[in-house]
Motif scaffolding. Sequence first.
Motif, PDB file in Angstrom:
ATOM      1  N   GLY A 149     -11.007   6.942  -5.841  1.00  0.00           N
ATOM      2  CA  GLY A 149     -10.675   6.786  -4.527  1.00  0.00           C
ATOM      3  C   GLY A 149     -11.889   7.528  -3.684  1.00  0.00           C
ATOM      4  O   GLY A 149     -12.830   7.946  -4.398  1.00  0.00           O
ATOM      5  N   ARG A 199      -7.771   2.259   7.817  1.00  0.00           N
ATOM      6  CA  ARG A 199      -7.171   3.338   7.297  1.00  0.00           C
ATOM      7  C   ARG A 199      -6.640   4.208   8.460  1.00  0.00           C
ATOM      8  O   ARG A 199      -5.400   4.490   8.629  1.00  0.00           O
ATOM      9  CB  ARG A 199      -7.701   4.257   6.540  1.00  0.00           C
ATOM     10  CG  ARG A 199      -7.163   5.484   5.862  1.00  0.00           C
ATOM     11  CD  ARG A 199      -8.071   6.357   5.073  1.00  0.00           C
ATOM     12  NE  ARG A 199      -7.317   7.355   4.387  1.00  0.00           N
ATOM     13  CZ  ARG A 199      -7.849   8.650   3.978  1.00  0.00           C
ATOM     14  NH1 ARG A 199      -9.354   8.568   3.739  1.00  0.00           N
ATOM     15  NH2 ARG A 199      -7.403   9.688   3.468  1.00  0.00           N
ATOM     16  N   GLN A 245      -8.417   5.143  -0.122  1.00  0.00           N
ATOM     17  CA  GLN A 245      -8.751   6.519   0.745  1.00  0.00           C
ATOM     18  C   GLN A 245     -10.280   6.166   1.300  1.00  0.00           C
ATOM     19  O   GLN A 245     -11.192   7.128   1.306  1.00  0.00           O
ATOM     20  CB  GLN A 245      -8.703   7.670  -0.160  1.00  0.00           C
ATOM     21  CG  GLN A 245      -7.343   7.988  -0.799  1.00  0.00           C
ATOM     22  CD  GLN A 245      -7.381   9.195  -1.542  1.00  0.00           C
ATOM     23  OE1 GLN A 245      -8.233   9.981  -1.609  1.00  0.00           O
ATOM     24  NE2 GLN A 245      -6.097   9.516  -2.160  1.00  0.00           N
ATOM     25  N   THR A 280      -6.481   2.186   2.657  1.00  0.00           N
ATOM     26  CA  THR A 280      -5.675   3.143   2.657  1.00  0.00           C
ATOM     27  C   THR A 280      -5.334   3.588   1.487  1.00  0.00           C
ATOM     28  O   THR A 280      -5.193   4.814   1.006  1.00  0.00           O
ATOM     29  CB  THR A 280      -4.224   2.853   3.574  1.00  0.00           C
ATOM     30  OG1 THR A 280      -4.247   2.269   4.889  1.00  0.00           O
ATOM     31  CG2 THR A 280      -3.082   3.956   3.356  1.00  0.00           C
TER      32      THR A 280
END
Length: 310
Positions: free
Chosen positions: A167, A264, A258, A255
């Motif tokens: 991420g 997000r 990340q 989301t």
Amino acid sequence: MSRSAYIIRRVLLLIPTLLAIYTLTFLLIHATPGGPWSQGDKPVPPLVKERLNAAYGLDKPLWEQYLNYLWNVLHGDFGPSFASRSRTVTDIIGQTFPVSLQLGLVAMVMATLVGITLGVIAAVRHNTAVDYLSGFFSIAGISTPSYVVVSLLVLILASELNLVPTGGWNGIFSTSIIIPAIALALYPAAVLARYTRSSMLDVLNADYVRTARAKGLVEQAVIVRHAIRNAMLPVITVGAIILADVITGSFYVETIYQVPGLGRYFVESISSRDYPVILGTVLLFGFIVSVMNLVVDLIYPLFDPRITNA
């Protein structure tokens, strides 16, 4: 109707479109149970809640809040964020939207290269193994949600093979863009492959293509000079609309992986009932989609002079 009059009419049509988007979004967020001060672990004392409502104008009648925010937006003020009170909505969009834009453009470039190439090859090799493989790719790409794709890629490429990070975001030239870009590119690539194949098959059976072959042109020249150019009009139309969707629709991918993009942050603002961020983001996304649809209509005649904007 002249071309200039058509352009003016379509540009002016953006005004009622954005007004309708704003109105529907405003009514929906205020009709949703809960509020911006009731999302924490501990309840906000009534006195504090009353002062917060007064500070942000939430104690005023709904119609007055609607008009006040609309008036501020027309003057370029999207208001302060309820969740990040030291920042305005403009600051948040300015920090997060470039990330979503870069990710969306990279994903769209990948989708265009893969989708159009696969569609052309499938049409030229009609009813062969390549054609069937292209059809399987299109069905899989269209039917598989992006959040499933990104989760599988994280599991395989990041957790199992340790090829990329699990991420985060370090720019478009880092390995952190591989998973979110592929996850976002799969659906548009599948759609473009399907449209390109269908359009190419129609063009390859057209009379002028048969005439070009009858004149002795080699097959490569027939495909490049005549078939691909004339088959690109519906593909360009779909591609421009998909581009807007990719840029504005990366909520799940950002989301899960990340990525600090606007998608997000938009999801987080919905959870925290951050009304100004929700309204500002929806208006921005609505503007992008509306402009891309306008651009599609305006570039039609550039690729096919037979089409007029009458």
